[in-house]
Design an enzyme around this catalytic site. Sequence first.
Site, PDB file in Angstrom:
ATOM      1  N   TYR A 175      90.517 -62.497 -64.831  1.00 47.01           N
ATOM      2  CA  TYR A 175      90.668 -61.709 -66.047  1.00 47.01           C
ATOM      3  C   TYR A 175      92.152 -61.635 -66.427  1.00 47.01           C
ATOM      4  CZ  TYR A 175      90.977 -57.629 -69.057  1.00 47.01           C
ATOM      5  OH  TYR A 175      91.274 -56.780 -70.089  1.00 47.01           O
TER       6      TYR A 175
ATOM      7  N   ASP B  88      86.654 -59.081 -56.615  1.00 46.69           N
ATOM      8  CA  ASP B  88      86.305 -58.461 -57.893  1.00 46.69           C
ATOM      9  C   ASP B  88      84.876 -58.901 -58.208  1.00 46.69           C
ATOM     10  OD1 ASP B  88      85.895 -57.875 -60.587  1.00 46.69           O
ATOM     11  OD2 ASP B  88      87.993 -58.234 -61.143  1.00 46.69           O
TER      12      ASP B  88
ATOM     13  N   LYS C 102      81.690 -52.476 -67.205  1.00 43.63           N
ATOM     14  CA  LYS C 102      80.801 -53.587 -67.546  1.00 43.63           C
ATOM     15  C   LYS C 102      79.361 -53.294 -67.099  1.00 43.63           C
ATOM     16  CE  LYS C 102      84.567 -55.489 -69.099  1.00 43.63           C
ATOM     17  NZ  LYS C 102      85.665 -54.742 -68.566  1.00 43.63           N
TER      18      LYS C 102
ATOM     19  N   ARG D 217      91.718 -33.723 -59.736  1.00 43.08           N
ATOM     20  CA  ARG D 217      92.343 -35.031 -59.462  1.00 43.08           C
ATOM     21  C   ARG D 217      91.972 -35.475 -58.052  1.00 43.08           C
ATOM     22  NH1 ARG D 217      97.007 -34.888 -57.502  1.00 43.08           N
ATOM     23  NH2 ARG D 217      97.972 -33.486 -59.009  1.00 43.08           N
TER      24      ARG D 217
HETATM   25  O1  P1T Z   1      88.842 -53.194 -68.588  1.00 44.38           O
HETATM   26  P1  P1T Z   1      88.911 -52.582 -67.234  1.00 44.38           P
HETATM   27  O2  P1T Z   1      87.808 -51.625 -66.927  1.00 44.38           O
HETATM   28  O3  P1T Z   1      90.269 -52.020 -66.912  1.00 44.38           O
HETATM   29  O4  P1T Z   1      88.645 -53.767 -66.170  1.00 44.38           O
HETATM   30  C1  P1T Z   1      89.510 -54.846 -66.001  1.00 44.38           C
HETATM   31  C2  P1T Z   1      88.741 -56.058 -65.502  1.00 44.38           C
HETATM   32  C3  P1T Z   1      88.821 -56.407 -64.175  1.00 44.38           C
HETATM   33  N1  P1T Z   1      88.136 -57.473 -63.681  1.00 44.38           N
HETATM   34  C4  P1T Z   1      87.357 -58.225 -64.464  1.00 44.38           C
HETATM   35  C5  P1T Z   1      86.637 -59.396 -63.888  1.00 44.38           C
HETATM   36  C6  P1T Z   1      87.222 -57.917 -65.820  1.00 44.38           C
HETATM   37  O5  P1T Z   1      86.443 -58.693 -66.573  1.00 44.38           O
HETATM   38  C7  P1T Z   1      87.943 -56.817 -66.361  1.00 44.38           C
HETATM   39  C8  P1T Z   1      87.891 -56.474 -67.815  1.00 44.38           C
HETATM   40  N2  P1T Z   1      87.461 -57.532 -68.630  1.00 44.38           N
HETATM   41  C9  P1T Z   1      87.339 -57.491 -69.975  1.00 44.38           C
HETATM   42  C10 P1T Z   1      87.667 -56.433 -70.729  1.00 44.38           C
HETATM   43  C11 P1T Z   1      86.838 -58.737 -70.587  1.00 44.38           C
HETATM   44  O6  P1T Z   1      86.399 -58.738 -71.756  1.00 44.38           O
HETATM   45  O7  P1T Z   1      86.844 -59.768 -69.892  1.00 44.38           O
END
Ligand code: P1T
Length: 379
Positions: free
Chosen positions: A98, A170, A195, A46
């Site tokens: 998001y 972000d 992503k 961790r």
């Molecule tokens: O899904 P996660 O890895 O927890 O990330 C969240 C997140 C944060 N910031 C942005 C700009 C994002 O697009 C996302 C996650 N977005 C999607 C799952 C989507 O389809 O837009």
Amino acid sequence: MKFNTKTIHGGQEHEVAYGAVMPPIYQTSTYAQTTPGGHKGYEYSRSQNPTRHALEKAFASIENGDYGLAFGSGLAAIDAVMKLLKPGDEVISTNDLYGGSYRLFTKIFEGFGIKFHFIGMQNAANIEKYINKNTKLIWVETPTNPMMTIIDIKATSVIAKKHNILLAVDNTFATPYLQQPLELGADLVMHSATKYLGGHSDVVMGALIVKDKSLADKLYFIQNASGAICGPQDSFLVLRGIKTLHIRMQRHCENGKAVALFLKKHPKIENVYWPGFEDHPNHDIAKSQMKDFGGMISFTTKGNNYKDAIKIVENLEIFTLAESLGGVESLSGHPASMTHASIPKEEREKTGVVDSLIRLSVGIEDIDDLITDLKQALK
Ligand code: P1T
């Protein structure tokens, strides 16, 4: 080292025991000690793990930061940032973002006494109106999800510095291939590494990158104390993904441009949101702070009919209807009912997330196949 070299070598060393070029997957929760405290730098996974450590160094390198931290998801990374705050603190955030970030802010952290202002930041001067002595953080998504609005990072950082407020960006949609927020004055960069950084739709992960040691120490404390880490196998996969980030992004941008131009001319389409268009309201800022315009595009159909949008995403064959983005394969999504469903209708419609809005994550397939697919689905 330049960017393309950094994606492959940044922060990386060959493994000592056998010279393995890729860091091994250290699938272990703990590490042998010869005497209490007698270890080789790793005590418990961790707190730290060699595979995750290799990835964290790569994150820092590609974003031109000094410290990288990897989390179990993008939202876990954002959650760690919000834990820097105390009840009574205020955050100014982009109003288009998001849906899961919005949900985390409003449904979790508002309950802990943190106040959020969701505002339009296209004109950076607008931010100052919301600053008071409690403002501790400015949260910027650029390009925004899903409206592809561009926020001027440099201008925002001037305001943040003047008032001694932390600026977090972000950078999920742009990736460091297109834009490097720390170079533009941001204090902290966040990624959903799920992503483009991972790039193959096989991992959920988050990243934070900073330059300042005391900020890194605080975030590391939260990462270890709250425990939202990612595992070694996932760390390995994202490290592998990053090695091709630059060539994938090049193709995402080329294909994105071709799809945006096709949609713009199509008689059934009303609006196409892509920062590469000269008539995009923030095109000049996009041009100055980004290397290219990326592979994310949103559009609406004429008549703004919910049923038309649903039919189009159902008809697409190569574009898979799915949450997420940034993988090698093209995806389509309907934000109002999928990624942004947690934002109340009247809130999301204020920023343009209407019922006919469709979002595309343009992949790296042959462009002719993608255009053919869009043509048949729109027919
Ligand atoms: O899904 P996660 O890895 O927890 O990330 C969240 C997140 C944060 N910031 C942005 C700009 C994002 O697009 C996302 C996650 N977005 C999607 C799952 C989507 O389809 O837009």
